[in-house]
Design an enzyme around this catalytic site. Structure first.
Site, PDB file in Angstrom:
ATOM      1  CE  LYS A  75      -4.295   4.271   0.391  1.00 15.23           C
ATOM      2  NZ  LYS A  75      -2.934   4.477   1.010  1.00 15.23           N
ATOM      3  CG  HIS A 105      -5.363   9.233   0.352  1.00 17.35           C
ATOM      4  ND1 HIS A 105      -3.996   9.266   0.033  1.00 17.35           N
ATOM      5  CD2 HIS A 105      -5.807   8.651   1.402  1.00 17.35           C
ATOM      6  CE1 HIS A 105      -3.367   8.822   1.300  1.00 17.35           C
ATOM      7  NE2 HIS A 105      -4.384   8.495   2.199  1.00 17.35           N
ATOM      8  CE1 TYR A 123      -0.453   7.822   2.841  1.00 13.58           C
ATOM      9  CE2 TYR A 123       0.133   5.460   2.023  1.00 13.58           C
ATOM     10  CZ  TYR A 123      -0.660   6.204   2.793  1.00 13.58           C
ATOM     11  OH  TYR A 123      -2.031   5.796   3.366  1.00 13.58           O
ATOM     12  CG  ASP A 180      -1.902   1.217   1.202  1.00 18.40           C
ATOM     13  OD1 ASP A 180      -2.837   1.237   0.568  1.00 18.40           O
ATOM     14  OD2 ASP A 180      -1.595   2.212   2.102  1.00 18.40           O
TER      15      ASP A 180
HETATM   16  N1  LIG Z   1      -6.123   5.349   3.454  1.00 23.06           N
HETATM   17  C1  LIG Z   1      -5.629   6.287   4.427  1.00 23.06           C
HETATM   18  O1  LIG Z   1      -6.320   7.311   4.702  1.00 23.06           O
HETATM   19  C2  LIG Z   1      -4.790   5.926   5.310  1.00 23.06           C
HETATM   20  C3  LIG Z   1      -4.516   6.395   6.464  1.00 23.06           C
HETATM   21  C4  LIG Z   1      -3.532   5.748   7.312  1.00 23.06           C
HETATM   22  C5  LIG Z   1      -2.619   4.689   6.962  1.00 23.06           C
HETATM   23  N2  LIG Z   1      -3.051   4.307   5.757  1.00 23.06           N
HETATM   24  C6  LIG Z   1      -2.257   3.054   5.435  1.00 23.06           C
HETATM   25  O2  LIG Z   1      -2.210   1.867   6.316  1.00 23.06           O
HETATM   26  C7  LIG Z   1      -0.928   1.651   6.818  1.00 23.06           C
HETATM   27  C8  LIG Z   1      -1.143   0.998   8.304  1.00 23.06           C
HETATM   28  O3  LIG Z   1      -1.514   2.243   9.153  1.00 23.06           O
HETATM   29  P1  LIG Z   1      -0.623   2.911  10.223  1.00 23.06           P
HETATM   30  O4  LIG Z   1       0.685   2.952   9.691  1.00 23.06           O
HETATM   31  O5  LIG Z   1      -1.366   4.256  10.291  1.00 23.06           O
HETATM   32  O6  LIG Z   1      -0.655   2.129  11.495  1.00 23.06           O
HETATM   33  P2  LIG Z   1      -0.637   0.427  11.999  1.00 23.06           P
HETATM   34  O7  LIG Z   1      -0.099  -0.462  10.635  1.00 23.06           O
HETATM   35  O8  LIG Z   1      -1.903   0.318  12.799  1.00 23.06           O
HETATM   36  O9  LIG Z   1       0.575   0.478  13.148  1.00 23.06           O
HETATM   37  C9  LIG Z   1       1.777   0.701  12.780  1.00 23.06           C
HETATM   38  C10 LIG Z   1       2.743   1.105  13.887  1.00 23.06           C
HETATM   39  O10 LIG Z   1       2.594  -0.137  14.764  1.00 23.06           O
HETATM   40  C11 LIG Z   1       3.790  -0.678  15.114  1.00 23.06           C
HETATM   41  N3  LIG Z   1       3.790  -2.160  14.927  1.00 23.06           N
HETATM   42  C12 LIG Z   1       3.590  -2.957  13.659  1.00 23.06           C
HETATM   43  N4  LIG Z   1       3.470  -4.106  13.873  1.00 23.06           N
HETATM   44  C13 LIG Z   1       3.735  -4.358  15.382  1.00 23.06           C
HETATM   45  C14 LIG Z   1       3.680  -5.395  16.351  1.00 23.06           C
HETATM   46  N5  LIG Z   1       3.565  -6.808  15.730  1.00 23.06           N
HETATM   47  N6  LIG Z   1       3.901  -5.092  17.700  1.00 23.06           N
HETATM   48  C15 LIG Z   1       4.017  -3.833  18.118  1.00 23.06           C
HETATM   49  N7  LIG Z   1       4.121  -2.800  17.359  1.00 23.06           N
HETATM   50  C16 LIG Z   1       3.953  -3.012  15.889  1.00 23.06           C
HETATM   51  C17 LIG Z   1       4.689  -0.352  13.981  1.00 23.06           C
HETATM   52  O11 LIG Z   1       6.019  -0.032  14.517  1.00 23.06           O
HETATM   53  P3  LIG Z   1       7.348  -0.939  13.654  1.00 23.06           P
HETATM   54  O12 LIG Z   1       7.500  -0.276  12.353  1.00 23.06           O
HETATM   55  O13 LIG Z   1       8.595  -0.418  14.378  1.00 23.06           O
HETATM   56  O14 LIG Z   1       7.153  -2.170  13.825  1.00 23.06           O
HETATM   57  C18 LIG Z   1       4.094   1.284  13.744  1.00 23.06           C
HETATM   58  O15 LIG Z   1       4.590   2.029  14.643  1.00 23.06           O
HETATM   59  C19 LIG Z   1      -0.208   2.821   6.498  1.00 23.06           C
HETATM   60  O16 LIG Z   1       1.326   2.566   6.374  1.00 23.06           O
HETATM   61  C20 LIG Z   1      -0.700   3.437   5.180  1.00 23.06           C
HETATM   62  O17 LIG Z   1      -0.159   2.492   4.189  1.00 23.06           O
HETATM   63  C21 LIG Z   1      -3.999   4.786   5.001  1.00 23.06           C
END
Ligand SMILES: NC(=O)c1ccc[n+]([C@@H]2O[C@H](COP(=O)([O-])OP(=O)(O)OC[C@H]3O[C@@H](n4cnc5c(N)ncnc54)[C@H](OP(=O)(O)O)[C@@H]3O)[C@@H](O)[C@H]2O)c1
Length: 327
Positions: free
Chosen positions: A92, A125, A62, A57
């Site tokens: 997106k 997006h 980004y 993704d």
């Molecule tokens: N469409 C939209 O509007 C939108 C908005 C936000 C995000 N997104 C997409 O969704 C993706 C994921 O969402 P997100 O990045 O907001 O949050 P997330 O995946 O819920 O959380 C990421 C965080 O959790 C940590 N983490 C990951 N696996 C872990 C585990 N097994 N144990 C403990 N901590 C863990 C990561 O740190 P480490 O890297 O240090 O493991 C990072 O700090 C984004 O990267 C993006 O591609 C889309």
């Protein structure tokens, strides 16, 4: 078989989208903060491919499209994958390009950065339009313009018909906004990618999308734990802790498996190899009905309210209007 291909033993299931194309049931999120430099991120993404991720993704906003493109080229060069066709790649359309005439050029720019001929999925997006040329995040409130859902979607359909993306879809759309879009759509959205986790279970949107045949993808599936936009409501939740420990699973795995059992596809970000591995080990065990019922008791709160898109004189005058009351 090249050596590198022996490294991944996790078989990730796939779902069939309403476009007929298959999407792996867990995706790798590429948005983080602070972001590593492009070369370093590319190498992290190659690691993810070695571990078994096939669904990636990214988004124009980004700044990770180039790194993903470099990772794809590197993974083919060193034999981790044979061809780009083995991957599912989502990007997106950013709000400053959400105008009928700007959609195709934006997609072409995205493909240029990725070095690819097509996307697997192109998403709007946000249901938001910001003046073309405005700063991508620090735009002025009077630069937020009315969003023409039908015009923008028509241009997305044209992208699909040109073969530049296999599927098209949405992100951060409510039931009401999807219903409006469907009034004129000739190609239904394949996906709606939204904030979804045990702390914001989207109890209205998930069944709505299921009924309409739209696949839900979950961003911030772990509540963006540790990020400035995140919450600890998922990864420090006592109910998840009580479920995870006796099962010999991590809290992250329980949180991600819960999404899978809702029919959702988690898009999870980790740039750490061990956590990357953990986050795809989701498919040979399950949560019991009793465990699912306990997760239903978790207090609910949307974390991303989209404040940046709301202004008393703009098209969305309140968060209620942006989310059609679902906050
Ligand atoms: N469409 C939209 O509007 C939108 C908005 C936000 C995000 N997104 C997409 O969704 C993706 C994921 O969402 P997100 O990045 O907001 O949050 P997330 O995946 O819920 O959380 C990421 C965080 O959790 C940590 N983490 C990951 N696996 C872990 C585990 N097994 N144990 C403990 N901590 C863990 C990561 O740190 P480490 O890297 O240090 O493991 C990072 O700090 C984004 O990267 C993006 O591609 C889309």
């Amino acid at each position: 078989m090249p050596d590198k291909m022996k490294n991944f033993d996790e078989k990730i299931p796939e779902v069939v989208l309403n476009s007929g194309h298959k999407m792996p049931a867990v995706g790798f999120g590429s948005a983080g903060y602070p972001m590593p430099p492009t070369e370093q991120l590319a190498s992290i993404i190659v690691d993810a491919m070695e571990i078994g991720y096939r669904h990636f993704d990214t988004a124009a906003c980004y700044g990770t499209e180039e790194a993903l493109g470099k990772a794809v080229a590197k993974a083919i060069e060193i034999g981790v994958i044979k061809s780009r066709d083995e991957l599912f790649i989502t990007s997106k359309l950013w709000c400053t390009e959400a105008d009928h005439d700007l959609v195709l050029p934006a997609l072409k720019q995205t493909l240029g950065k990725l070095g690819l001929e097509y996307l697997d999925l192109f998403l709007i997006h946000w249901p938001v339009r910001v003046k073309h040329g405005a700063h991508k995040f620090n735009f002025a409130k009077d630069e937020i313009l009315p969003f023409d859902v039908h015009g923008t979607w028509k241009a997305m359909e044209e992208c699909s018909k040109l073969g530049l993306t296999k599927s098209i879809g949405l992100s951060n759309f409510t039931c009401e906004k999807i219903s409006k879009l469907l009034e004129n759509a000739t190609i239904p959205p394949a996906v709606n990618q939204v904030e979804l986790n045990v702390g914001w279970q989207q109890r209205k949107l998930v069944p709505f999308c299921k009924e309409k045949g739209i696949q839900i993808c979950a961003w911030s599936p772990l509540g963006a734990y540790g990020n400035f936009w995140g919450t600890n409501a998922v990864m420090e939740n006592p109910i998840l802790q009580e479920i995870a420990a006796p099962k010999g699973k991590t809290m992250a795995q329980v949180a991600l498996r819960w999404i899978h059992q809702q029919g959702g596809i988690p898009i999870v970000k980790s740039f750490n190899k061990e956590r990357m591995k953990q986050n795809i080990q989701l498919f040979d065990w399950e949560l019991t009905q009793e465990e699912m019922d306990r997760i239903l008791q978790i207090p609910q709160q949307r974390v991303c309210k989209g404040e940046a898109y709301v202004h008393p004189t703009g098209p969305y005058k309140s968060e209620e209007e942006l989310w059609d009351g679902d906050i």
